[in-house]
Design a protein around this motif. Structure first.
Motif, PDB file in Angstrom:
ATOM      1  N   PHE A 262      22.622  23.378  55.634  1.00  0.00           N
ATOM      2  CA  PHE A 262      22.315  22.153  54.915  1.00  0.00           C
ATOM      3  C   PHE A 262      22.958  20.962  55.631  1.00  0.00           C
ATOM      4  O   PHE A 262      23.846  21.127  56.456  1.00  0.00           O
ATOM      5  CB  PHE A 262      22.818  22.235  53.475  1.00  0.00           C
ATOM      6  N   ASP A 263      22.508  19.793  55.266  1.00  0.00           N
ATOM      7  CA  ASP A 263      23.007  18.574  55.902  1.00  0.00           C
ATOM      8  C   ASP A 263      23.446  17.601  54.812  1.00  0.00           C
ATOM      9  O   ASP A 263      22.705  16.698  54.425  1.00  0.00           O
ATOM     10  CB  ASP A 263      21.912  17.956  56.780  1.00  0.00           C
ATOM     11  N   PRO A 264      24.660  17.781  54.264  1.00  0.00           N
ATOM     12  CA  PRO A 264      25.101  16.884  53.193  1.00  0.00           C
ATOM     13  C   PRO A 264      25.364  15.489  53.721  1.00  0.00           C
ATOM     14  O   PRO A 264      25.605  15.303  54.919  1.00  0.00           O
ATOM     15  CB  PRO A 264      26.393  17.565  52.707  1.00  0.00           C
ATOM     16  N   PRO A 265      25.321  14.495  52.799  1.00  0.00           N
ATOM     17  CA  PRO A 265      25.018  14.625  51.363  1.00  0.00           C
ATOM     18  C   PRO A 265      23.513  14.723  51.106  1.00  0.00           C
ATOM     19  O   PRO A 265      22.715  14.186  51.861  1.00  0.00           O
ATOM     20  CB  PRO A 265      25.595  13.332  50.783  1.00  0.00           C
ATOM     21  N   TYR A 266      23.170  15.434  50.040  1.00  0.00           N
ATOM     22  CA  TYR A 266      21.773  15.567  49.652  1.00  0.00           C
ATOM     23  C   TYR A 266      21.703  15.691  48.134  1.00  0.00           C
ATOM     24  O   TYR A 266      22.685  16.056  47.468  1.00  0.00           O
ATOM     25  CB  TYR A 266      21.110  16.774  50.323  1.00  0.00           C
ATOM     26  N   ALA A 267      20.535  15.376  47.582  1.00  0.00           N
ATOM     27  CA  ALA A 267      20.354  15.351  46.127  1.00  0.00           C
ATOM     28  C   ALA A 267      19.715  16.647  45.648  1.00  0.00           C
ATOM     29  O   ALA A 267      18.729  17.110  46.228  1.00  0.00           O
ATOM     30  CB  ALA A 267      19.496  14.164  45.718  1.00  0.00           C
ATOM     31  N   VAL A 268      20.280  17.180  44.591  1.00  0.00           N
ATOM     32  CA  VAL A 268      19.706  18.334  43.895  1.00  0.00           C
ATOM     33  C   VAL A 268      19.351  17.875  42.491  1.00  0.00           C
ATOM     34  O   VAL A 268      20.225  17.388  41.756  1.00  0.00           O
ATOM     35  CB  VAL A 268      20.687  19.518  43.848  1.00  0.00           C
TER      36      VAL A 268
END
Length: 321
Positions: A262-268
């Protein structure tokens, strides 16, 4: 074998345990009874009326509760399972973690039912490399009977492993024992757990369809997929195809911990579909800090890698049809 263990351990020796009994003619410590059902429901906050009154049934997920041995153990326990664990211990796979379970419900259990069961070592995996360490997954299957009639099946899976050294990455399996090199595994998204209860959902995803379960008795829609209706207890169901339209009901932004896939930051987001059910998925198409509650989104499918495609939701721009 990878160098994690203390002694050589041939996979053929482990495979020899498959099909051997883990328990034979085991007996539940108590018949199905109303007090245990009441305590279970109170602990979970489940107020379904199907679990109360003179015609009460036990919550299906209590299946394992009626077979638990307590500290004294079961008279029907077989030595084969203990022998397998001892063999893995001797090879250096001394740690254990429960990974998942699967249950199949064939008929309701009701107060007064007398529980018996048999268990078998169903599968021992080849050597696997995980973030915890290197080891073998062991799956047991328990067939649970009520008054002699098969009522359900419970599969329980553990990982017996050798812990990796602190600060080190997982070691690659030796030769063909592992599915992928460790470096490649770290770059892949985790695989979803596909079982008999949700296989139809993932088959739909493969065809770019988002399928929602619908109870055939009361027509209640449910998501995620479950073996029975949580509104009326019905066991029969069909599916409806979601339109793909929805809104962000709630969301979080993931900053930590970092994970190579994954490549944070990301929205869930918790997405409320137009059909009324909700599901968790990524929100894409806008910067993570622009996601808002009530934002309209539309279903799309993300190709994560060659073997994995996932349903995600793209933000709908103002005025977009």
């Amino acid at each position: 074998m990878a160098g994690a263990g203390r002694g050589a351990l041939a996979y053929e020796e482990l495979k020899g345990f498959e099909g051997r009994a883990a328990a034979t003619a085991g007996e539940g410590r108590d018949p199905v009874n109303a007090p245990m059902i009441r305590h279970w429901c109170e602990a979970l906050g489940d107020t379904n009326p199907a679990y109360e009154g003179p015609d009460a049934m036990a919550p299906p997920t209590m299946l394992q509760a009626w077979t638990m041995a307590g500290l004294s153990g079961h008279a029907g326990r077989s030595g084969a399972y203990d022998d397998l664990l001892a063999l893995l211990d001797g090879a250096g796979y001394t740690s254990v973690v429960a990974t998942d379970c699967e249950q199949e419900y064939l008929r309701p259990l009701r107060p007064g039912d007398v529980i018996t069961f048999d268990a078998v070592i169903e599968a021992v995996s080849p050597l696997k490399t995980t973030k915890l360490g290197t080891g073998h997954f062991v799956t047991t299957r328990m067939d649970v009977r009520a008054d002699g009639r098969l009522a359900g099946t419970h599969r329980f899976r553990i990982l017996k492993y050798a812990p990796r050294a602190p600060g080190s990455g997982p070691a690659a399996p030796a030769g063909a024992a592992g599915d992928r090199a460790a470096g490649e595994m770290r770059d892949l998204r985790p695989r979803p757990v596909v079982n008999r209860d949700n296989a139809g959902f993932w088959a739909g995803v493969k065809d770019h369809r988002l399928l929602i379960q619908r109870c055939r008795d009361c027509a209640t829609l449910r998501f995620p997929w479950l073996p029975g209706c949580n509104a009326c207890g019905g066991q029969e169901w069909d599916t409806v195809r979601a339109s793909g339209e929805g809104t962000v009901f709630s969301y979080v932004v993931m900053h930590h911990p970092p994970f190579p896939a994954f490549d944070p930051p990301y929205a869930v987001g918790l997405i409320e579909l137009a059909e009324g059910v909700r599901m968790v998925s990524n929100v894409i198409g806008v910067p993570y800090d622009k996601v808002r509650i009530g934002m309209p989104v539309r279903l799309t499918f993300l190709r994560a890698d060659d073997d994995l495609e996932l349903p995600v939701f793209r933000a709908v721009e103002d005025g977009e049809a």
